[in-house]
Design an enzyme around this catalytic site. Structure first.
Site, PDB file in Angstrom:
ATOM      1  N   SER A 116       7.956  -9.143  -2.068  1.00 27.75           N
ATOM      2  CA  SER A 116       7.040  -9.374  -0.951  1.00 27.75           C
ATOM      3  C   SER A 116       7.796  -9.642   0.350  1.00 27.75           C
ATOM      4  O   SER A 116       8.529  -8.804   0.840  1.00 27.75           O
ATOM      5  CB  SER A 116       6.093 -10.527  -1.313  1.00 27.75           C
ATOM      6  OG  SER A 116       5.075 -10.681  -0.367  1.00 27.75           O
ATOM      7  N   ASP A 166       4.004  -7.165   5.613  1.00 27.56           N
ATOM      8  CA  ASP A 166       5.185  -7.717   4.966  1.00 27.56           C
ATOM      9  C   ASP A 166       5.820  -6.652   4.080  1.00 27.56           C
ATOM     10  O   ASP A 166       5.419  -5.483   4.100  1.00 27.56           O
ATOM     11  CB  ASP A 166       4.854  -8.988   4.180  1.00 27.56           C
ATOM     12  CG  ASP A 166       3.943  -8.724   2.994  1.00 27.56           C
ATOM     13  OD1 ASP A 166       3.220  -7.707   2.997  1.00 27.56           O
ATOM     14  OD2 ASP A 166       3.929  -9.540   2.049  1.00 27.56           O
ATOM     15  N   ASP A 209       5.812  -5.742   0.971  1.00 28.51           N
ATOM     16  CA  ASP A 209       5.029  -4.913   0.049  1.00 28.51           C
ATOM     17  C   ASP A 209       3.641  -4.608   0.594  1.00 28.51           C
ATOM     18  O   ASP A 209       2.797  -4.062  -0.115  1.00 28.51           O
ATOM     19  CB  ASP A 209       4.938  -5.549  -1.340  1.00 28.51           C
ATOM     20  CG  ASP A 209       4.102  -6.818  -1.373  1.00 28.51           C
ATOM     21  OD1 ASP A 209       3.976  -7.486  -0.325  1.00 28.51           O
ATOM     22  OD2 ASP A 209       3.578  -7.146  -2.449  1.00 28.51           O
ATOM     23  N   ASP A 228       0.934  -6.240   1.424  1.00 25.73           N
ATOM     24  CA  ASP A 228      -0.339  -6.839   1.020  1.00 25.73           C
ATOM     25  C   ASP A 228      -0.764  -7.948   1.980  1.00 25.73           C
ATOM     26  O   ASP A 228      -1.779  -8.608   1.764  1.00 25.73           O
ATOM     27  CB  ASP A 228      -0.300  -7.354  -0.419  1.00 25.73           C
ATOM     28  CG  ASP A 228       0.715  -8.469  -0.654  1.00 25.73           C
ATOM     29  OD1 ASP A 228       1.469  -8.808   0.278  1.00 25.73           O
ATOM     30  OD2 ASP A 228       0.762  -8.988  -1.790  1.00 25.73           O
TER      31      ASP A 228
END
Length: 446
Positions: A102, A241, A243, A245
């Site tokens: 992340s 960010d 990833d 999400d």
């Protein structure tokens, strides 16, 4: 049973240390693969990743694990976490895997697992897989070993899906948008989706090299985006960010708009159009009291879950709600995705900007946050929150803030740290409350 591998969002750690090794990844593939070998059909898993250097290593290890127990593997290459959730469901896969840490730096990595419905696994499923990690895997016989293939159209599938989250008459022709992809998983798909809808696009963080993910860019490092929005005289800036999400927004003046403000906007708009289910939304215990008061004035309810988007989602499903999120920018819009999706949330914000005819600074700041202070206290021994003196200090603080603020105290799940958060209308009072509690914890644990 205690957790050795799984945390609040899958398995995460520094690469080649602790739980985040190639050997562990292969065991996860074997344990999770065996756990989802249900029925007599040919089983498959979808594996995606972000742009970290270690993603190649972790992907190869997971492929070895899954194929060794007889599961076929479909690899997508770099894609956002919500894209893997979507493709898992669309491709009738038995399991989905996202390799990502992340918003963490490139040295870290992680493994997130999704069930065949595209939702993150339950605590029960994770505990069952964790238990299996300690056992010798039952590998497939030679003729039953799985196959692996890489698909080339995954990006296009996801772009099409996120664009379908908007009415077909919505276009962004009059908007100048700066999008920061954190050199991460959305570096191709997010700019493409926004550009295809007509926006004049300026891109940041779209040149990943394996080591620069989240480095001075993205939703946790906003200075570069803020400066570029002002420099370009853009209408809005969007920060994802690693990833993708999460979403944090920068308005045309360079001001930050966090997840609480975005939830307020989306909830108000969806309530007005009759699309908001259940008369409220879910946030976490960390969301600002100002959001709760704003929603109450709109006739809506704020339900609070534990920190972590998976707990937000669990409560949404329990209460029949379709909007939830976190102050950090996770936005879960269940009508369009099964997990947080920064690109879908970004399109909703851009659509609101187009339809309102207002500037971002006028539209996105719907309430004044109350003063909020979060401090982490490291301790060396014992359980400070069980100490009588600490309990007494906390009880007095709660009494002092009653009706005027909130106090949230929770131990970290990954390190010997107590997180102390207080908020209220009186900033000085909030600072004093946090200071007293932190001192009490330090004194009993030193």
């Amino acid at each position: 049973m205690g957790r050795k591998f799984f945390g609040t969002d899958g398995i995460r750690g520094r690469t080649n240390e602790g739980v985040m090794t190639a050997a562990t990844a292969m065991r996860v593939g074997q344990a999770a693969g065996a756990y989802f070998l249900r029925g007599d059909h040919r089983h498959r898993v979808v594996i995606g990743k972000d742009t970290r250097l270690s993603g190649y290593m972790m992907e190869s290890a997971l492929v070895a694990g899954f194929t060794s127990v007889g599961m076929d593997v479909i690899m997508t290459g770099p894609l956002p976490t919500p894209a893997i959730a979507l493709l898992t469901r669309e491709m009738r896969a038995d399991l989905g895997v996202m390799i990502s840490a992340s918003h963490n730096p490139y040295e870290d990595n992680g493994i997130k697992l999704f069930g065949p419905d595209g939702f993150k696994l339950s605590d029960e499923d994770e505990l069952a897989i964790e238990a299996a990690l300690e056992d010798q895997p039952a590998v497939a016989s030679a003729p039953d070993i799985g196959r692996a293939r890489r698909i080339e159209d995954a990006r296009g599938r996801y772009i099409h899906a996120v664009k379908k989250s908007l009415p077909e008459d919505i276009r962004f022709d009059d908007l100048k948008v700066v999008v920061d992809c954190a050199h991460g998983a959305a570096y191709e798909v997010a700019p493409a989706a926004i550009w295809e809808l007509g926006a004049r696009l300026v891109s940041l963080g779209v040149d990943p090299n394996g080591r620069n993910i989240n480095d001075g860019v993205g939703s946790t490092s906003l200075d570069a985006l803020r400066a570029r929005v002002v420099q370009e005289q853009a209408d809005i800036g969007l920060a994802l960010d690693g990833d993708a999400d999460r979403l944090i927004v920068i308005d045309e003046k360079g001001q930050t708009v966090d997840g609480d403000q975005l939830m307020a906007l989306i909830a108000k708009r969806m309530a007005a159009s009759g699309e908001l289910r259940g008369g409220g939304i879910v946030a976490t215990v960390m969301s600002n009291l100002g959001l709760e008061r704003f929603l109450k004035n709109e006739g809506l309810t704020l339900h609070r879950a534990k920190v972590g988007d998976r707990y937000v989602l669990e409560m949404m499903k329990q209460k029949g709600l379709n909007v939830g999120g976190e102050q950090s920018g996770h936005m879960i819009l269940l009508d369009h995705a099964t997990t947080g999706d920064g690109t879908v949330a970004a399109l909703q914000v851009l659509a609101a900007l187009v339809q309102s005819g207002k500037k971002a600074s006028e539209m996105l700041h719907l309430f004044d946050p109350v003063p909020q202070l979060l401090r982490n206290v490291r301790y060396s021994q014992g359980q400070p929150l069980e100490n009588v003196t600490v309990k007494d200090v906390i009880a007095k603080a709660e009494s002092e803030l009653a009706g005027k603020g909130r106090l949230v105290i929770r131990p970290s799940g990954t390190e010997p740290v107590i997180r102390v958060m207080a908020e209220g209308d009186d900033r000085e009072q909030v600072e004093q409350v946090v200071d007293r509690i932190c001192r009490a914890v330090e004194q009993v644990s030193s």
